[in-house]
Design a protein around this motif. Sequence first.
Motif, PDB file in Angstrom:
ATOM      1  N   PRO A 121       0.868  -1.224   0.069  1.00  0.00           N
ATOM      2  CA  PRO A 121       0.010   0.095  -0.040  1.00  0.00           C
ATOM      3  C   PRO A 121       0.851   1.241   0.053  1.00  0.00           C
ATOM      4  CG  PRO A 121      -0.074  -0.992   2.257  1.00  0.00           C
ATOM      5  CD  PRO A 121       0.793  -1.889   1.274  1.00  0.00           C
ATOM      6  N   VAL A 126      -5.242   1.300   5.735  1.00  0.00           N
ATOM      7  CA  VAL A 126      -5.499  -0.156   5.577  1.00  0.00           C
ATOM      8  C   VAL A 126      -6.639  -0.797   6.179  1.00  0.00           C
ATOM      9  CG1 VAL A 126      -4.613  -2.481   5.629  1.00  0.00           C
ATOM     10  CG2 VAL A 126      -3.089  -0.313   5.618  1.00  0.00           C
ATOM     11  N   SER A 127      -7.592  -1.139   5.560  1.00  0.00           N
ATOM     12  CA  SER A 127      -8.803  -1.670   5.987  1.00  0.00           C
ATOM     13  C   SER A 127      -8.893  -2.617   7.182  1.00  0.00           C
ATOM     14  CB  SER A 127      -9.702  -2.323   4.916  1.00  0.00           C
ATOM     15  OG  SER A 127      -9.219  -3.372   4.517  1.00  0.00           O
ATOM     16  N   ASP A 130      -8.284  -6.027   5.849  1.00  0.00           N
ATOM     17  CA  ASP A 130      -6.711  -6.342   5.233  1.00  0.00           C
ATOM     18  C   ASP A 130      -6.113  -6.734   6.249  1.00  0.00           C
ATOM     19  OD1 ASP A 130      -6.394  -4.306   2.219  1.00  0.00           O
ATOM     20  OD2 ASP A 130      -7.230  -6.283   2.665  1.00  0.00           O
ATOM     21  N   LEU A 172      -5.706  -5.581  -1.743  1.00  0.00           N
ATOM     22  CA  LEU A 172      -4.297  -5.346  -2.333  1.00  0.00           C
ATOM     23  C   LEU A 172      -4.200  -6.399  -3.248  1.00  0.00           C
ATOM     24  CD1 LEU A 172      -1.471  -4.213  -2.437  1.00  0.00           C
ATOM     25  CD2 LEU A 172      -0.824  -5.682  -0.517  1.00  0.00           C
ATOM     26  N   ASN A 201     -12.207  -1.499  -0.365  1.00  0.00           N
ATOM     27  CA  ASN A 201     -11.620  -0.466   0.331  1.00  0.00           C
ATOM     28  C   ASN A 201     -11.302   0.859  -0.186  1.00  0.00           C
ATOM     29  OD1 ASN A 201      -9.871   0.857   2.314  1.00  0.00           O
ATOM     30  ND2 ASN A 201      -8.119  -0.466   2.605  1.00  0.00           N
ATOM     31  N   PHE A 204      -7.992   3.107   0.333  1.00  0.00           N
ATOM     32  CA  PHE A 204      -6.734   2.559  -0.169  1.00  0.00           C
ATOM     33  C   PHE A 204      -6.397   3.555  -1.453  1.00  0.00           C
ATOM     34  CE2 PHE A 204      -4.839  -1.555  -1.898  1.00  0.00           C
ATOM     35  CZ  PHE A 204      -3.501  -1.181  -1.507  1.00  0.00           C
TER      36      PHE A 204
END
Length: 334
Positions: A121, A126-127, A130, A172, A201, A204
């Motif tokens: 990332p 960041v979710s 994740d 990702l 997300n 992101f």
Amino acid sequence: MKGRMFVVFLLLGSSVAAQLNAGRNVIRRVQVRVALENGVCDASINVTLIGHGGPLAESAPNDRCEVDFFNVPEGDYHVKVSGGNFTNADSGSINMTAAGPAEFEIQVKSRNEPERNFGGPASAFVSASDLGVPGRARKELDKASELADKQQLAQAVQKLNKAISIYPTYALAYNNLGVIYARLGDSVREREALQKAISLNDHFALPYVNLGRMHMAAGDFPAAETVLDKAFTLDPTDPMTLTLLSYSQFMDRHFDEAITTSHKAHSVGKPHAFVHRVAARAFEQQRQGAAAIAELELFLKEEPPGPRADAARKELETVKAVLPVNQSRDQPPH
């Protein structure tokens, strides 16, 4: 080693300007468009039209990365693209006739510019999903990255799909899948994968950046500006996002915004010389000679050697010769 080059003919006809004494027709205008993978046209690029007897003409591209050659005799030629941040590339033999194509595009892969973002990332956001990625899915993503580095792209796609099958909300992995499809030239699947990453997300930044690159490569700078502006709101300290956004704003003729964004990129902590070229071009469009000169001088301070510096010096000479320098305007940061 020459870079891989693709020639895509755009038009199916051209007008005949005249005939040479030897009886050969000439093509009134041959246009070459250089398309770099990241969508950014480097001002230090040189395009040379070469015939059997050697170079016929050489020119630098305009802001749209296009070069026009006029009154070209019919015959076999090849086009060489050099300078900039990519390996010199050659189109191979092209038969140019008055009845054939007169405009074509050359796609060149960057050498020193960053690749489309892949593997991690670019944003601090960041979710939660994740953060809970299973180890097996992470391993598949890591294997995909290794395969992509080796240009084993089909196998990388398989590994990413396996990671997604293990963890269906892996944003990702979808981002990286979009990057692989871009390298494979599949823009439909590229877009689908990046948009899926965003849907999983929306905080992101990375897929927004890559979607912006996709739009830039397609010449859709308004769309690129929109998604890159979103990426900037998510991660305002990423210099590549700011660089791409400033160039998109310039190409969309939003000159004030391009200048402002270029200055933001300069202030994030380390030199990013290219943004000074963008700002200089924007000031030139506004006939702000003094400000354009200041930007070019900053570029040369941050990147004194190399082909881009040589091009900047030539541009600086031109600006000093043709643009007024007595306007009052906020100067770029020092």
